[in-house]
Design a protein around this motif. Structure first.
Motif, PDB file in Angstrom:
ATOM      1  N   ASP A  14      -7.288  -1.025  -2.065  1.00  0.00           N
ATOM      2  CA  ASP A  14      -6.917   0.260  -1.465  1.00  0.00           C
ATOM      3  C   ASP A  14      -5.403   0.416  -1.378  1.00  0.00           C
ATOM      4  O   ASP A  14      -4.866   0.858  -0.358  1.00  0.00           O
TER       5      ASP A  14
ATOM      6  N   ASN B  24      -3.617   2.363  -3.432  1.00  0.00           N
ATOM      7  CA  ASN B  24      -3.259   3.716  -3.870  1.00  0.00           C
ATOM      8  C   ASN B  24      -2.302   3.740  -5.062  1.00  0.00           C
ATOM      9  O   ASN B  24      -1.682   4.773  -5.342  1.00  0.00           O
TER      10      ASN B  24
ATOM     11  N   ARG C 250     -13.926  -1.203  -0.404  1.00  0.00           N
ATOM     12  CA  ARG C 250     -12.506  -1.521  -0.482  1.00  0.00           C
ATOM     13  C   ARG C 250     -12.065  -2.275   0.774  1.00  0.00           C
ATOM     14  O   ARG C 250     -12.607  -2.074   1.862  1.00  0.00           O
TER      15      ARG C 250
ATOM     16  N   CYS D 165     -11.195  -3.679  -5.004  1.00  0.00           N
ATOM     17  CA  CYS D 165     -10.174  -2.660  -4.734  1.00  0.00           C
ATOM     18  C   CYS D 165      -9.495  -2.978  -3.411  1.00  0.00           C
ATOM     19  O   CYS D 165     -10.154  -3.069  -2.368  1.00  0.00           O
TER      20      CYS D 165
ATOM     21  N   ARG E 237       0.855  -1.187   0.000  1.00  0.00           N
ATOM     22  CA  ARG E 237       0.000   0.000   0.000  1.00  0.00           C
ATOM     23  C   ARG E 237       0.887   1.232   0.000  1.00  0.00           C
ATOM     24  O   ARG E 237       1.721   1.423   0.893  1.00  0.00           O
TER      25      ARG E 237
END
Length: 527
Positions: free
Chosen positions: A287, A289, A268, A285, A18
């Protein structure tokens, strides 16, 4: 044509990092009219759209830098540079086409075609111009290549930005900015070569013999390229360019734009297995980014369509890479129309599914993850795009026809204003004219100038012939305007009022004729 690539989910998945990437520009929190720039450190993306951007960047930069050096043989009397804006001679050369000042409507036609072409592209596939071929986008991509080569990818650049000044940081920053300035110099240098013979101007520029305007132009373009591409970047697209605000009128429900399919991605979860085990709903998703980290505009596409989005599709590449790692189908972020998005949302939520009936890929838990569709002709064939295409083609056809049929010989005449006429001692009346013969081919030729109408009148050309006559053969230079001062004389008693007649210019060898209607003034003419 499948805009979504459906894949069977794998049994295993790779861990996904992430990224600490918060959007600089957020649709959820609109900023004031202007806000100071916050630096964006876009991560390098890999995928089909990134490869396409590399290809476009190489092609566009290649065209810009190499075009002035292409030669085109026009004979001994014209320049051999394929594309040349010859301001001194007031000519524009484009391969086999030569445009004179009075033919500037061709340039206007090209601008009209460019405008409607931009409308057409935006209506069909969103801001594809901004994302791939806009000079600002191309040069920013080039500057980012330099930045990554010297300072590293996103994490390394962020670490360098936060680090205190040191010799290593100073070396990297100075090297980067010097290369940016060199790119700016090359940008300005390439531009001036469009306005003079490139090899000659290059030699003059290096030896300090070029006109000062050349140095000023390079300095200005160096500064603008360096500032816009290196220091301002996304600020130019957000605040200086009007197109983000205009595009809203160009898009409709059938326009392809980069879309986050939240009907598939929400809710998410970074811990999907734990959530599924707990009976909680989980979207695809994770998450991570990644889509935010690669965005050169610093937005989160998951917030929906935003003015700052340039439709470069790098977020699609980043998301597809993550979906591959976690063993899920690609297309969580994809090119889609609003109509398709609404249809898939209705299918995923069970509202109106009986009306839509598309094929779909399901997760093991029964959730729809990707609708599979074929190319929709409405993206191109709809009233708006048909109108833009019709206008674009019509302007192009008119320009081609006029280019193919235009005459390369013209004559312009200016009547002397003071005096309007001269009454001579023998009673004859004389009018003075300035005649300009335009030979618009790169060859010398002989033009026959004669009078049509005005019986009994003769003309005399100062400095060319001594005896008056109704017709003269005049040698004109190639690709130039020949100016003549001549007098037309009517015998005594022939006219007392204004009479119309015509100057005829003809070239028998090339079967070309031009004419200009003029007026002969006498004592009885109304002033």
């Amino acid at each position: 044509m499948n805009l979504y690539t459906a894949r069977d989910p794998g049994n295993g998945s790779e861990p996904v990092e992430r990224l600490n990437a918060e959007p600089v520009n957020s649709a959820k929190n609109r900023k004031p009219l202007y806000e100071a720039r916050k630096k964006i450190f876009p991560k390098r993306a890999e995928g089909q759209f990134r490869r396409f951007k590399w290809i476009v960047m190489l092609i566009t930069l290649g065209i810009y830098y190499l075009t002035p050096w292409i030669r085109w043989d026009r004979g001994p009397y014209a320049p051999d540079q394929a594309v040349l804006v010859d301001i001194a001679s007031r000519r524009f050369y484009f391969f086999f086409i030569e445009i004179w000042p009075q033919e500037f409507y061709y340039v206007a036609g090209l601008l009209v075609m460019a405008g409607f072409g931009l409308f057409l592209i935006t209506s069909a596939i969103g801001r594809a111009w901004c994302g791939y071929t806009c000079p600002q986008t191309v040069w920013v991509d080039l500057f980012l290549v330099v930045e990554r080569a010297i300072e590293g990818d996103r994490n390394a650049r962020m670490k360098l930005e936060a680090a205190p000044w040191s010799l290593d940081k100073l070396r990297k920053r100075v090297s980067k900015h010097l290369i940016w300035l060199a790119i700016g110099v090359m940008t300005g240098g390439a531009w001036i070569f469009y306005f003079a013979d490139a090899p000659t101007l290059l030699k003059q520029f290096v030896t300090g013999e070029a006109p000062m305007v050349a140095y000023y132009t390079v300095a200005i373009l160096t500064a603008t390229t360096y500032v816009f591409g290196g220091l301002m970047r996304e600020q130019v697209c957000t605040y200086m360019c009007p197109w983000p605000r205009i595009q809203g009128a160009m898009l409709d429900e059938h326009s392809l734009v980069v879309t986050y399919n939240d009907w598939r991605g929400e809710p998410r979860s970074r811990h999907a297995k734990k959530a599924v085990a707990a009976g909680e709903p989980v979207g695809d998703c994770v998450d991570c980014n990644a889509c935010v980290a690669v965005c050169p505009m610093g937005i989160d596409i998951r917030d929906g369509q935003q003015m700052e989005c340039i439709t470069c599709a790098l977020c699609i590449d980043a998301c597809d890479g993550v979906m591959d790692k976690v063993g899920k189908p690609r297309g969580l972020i994809a090119y889609a129309t609003l109509q398709e998005y609404d249809a898939n949302m209705a299918l995923a939520t069970g509202n109106g599914a009986h009306d839509i009936q598309p094929s779909a890929v399901r997760n093991p838990d029964g959730r729809f993850v990707n609708a599979v569709r074929h190319f929709n002709w409405r993206i191109i064939l709809r009233p708006r795009t048909i109108f833009y295409m019709t206008v674009w083609c019509l302007v192009g056809v008119v320009m081609l026809v006029t280019l193919a049929t235009r005459e390369r010989l013209a004559v312009n005449v200016i009547h002397d204003r003071n005096p309007q006429y001269v009454l001579e001692s023998d009673g004859s009346i004389r009018n003075g004219y300035t005649v300009r013969l335009l030979n618009m081919i790169a060859q010398p030729r002989t033009i026959t100038l004669s009078l049509d109408g005005l019986p009994g009148a003769v003309m005399k050309i100062n400095g060319l012939v001594d005896q008056p006559a109704r017709s003269f053969d005049i040698k004109v230079k190639p690709d130039e305007v020949t100016s003549l001062k001549l007098f037309v004389t009517m015998p005594a008693g022939a006219t007392k009022t204004a009479s119309d007649f015509t100057f005829l210019a003809s070239d028998a060898e090339n079967s070309e004729t031009a004419h200009y209607k003029a007026v002969f003034n006498g004592p009885g003419a109304k002033k």
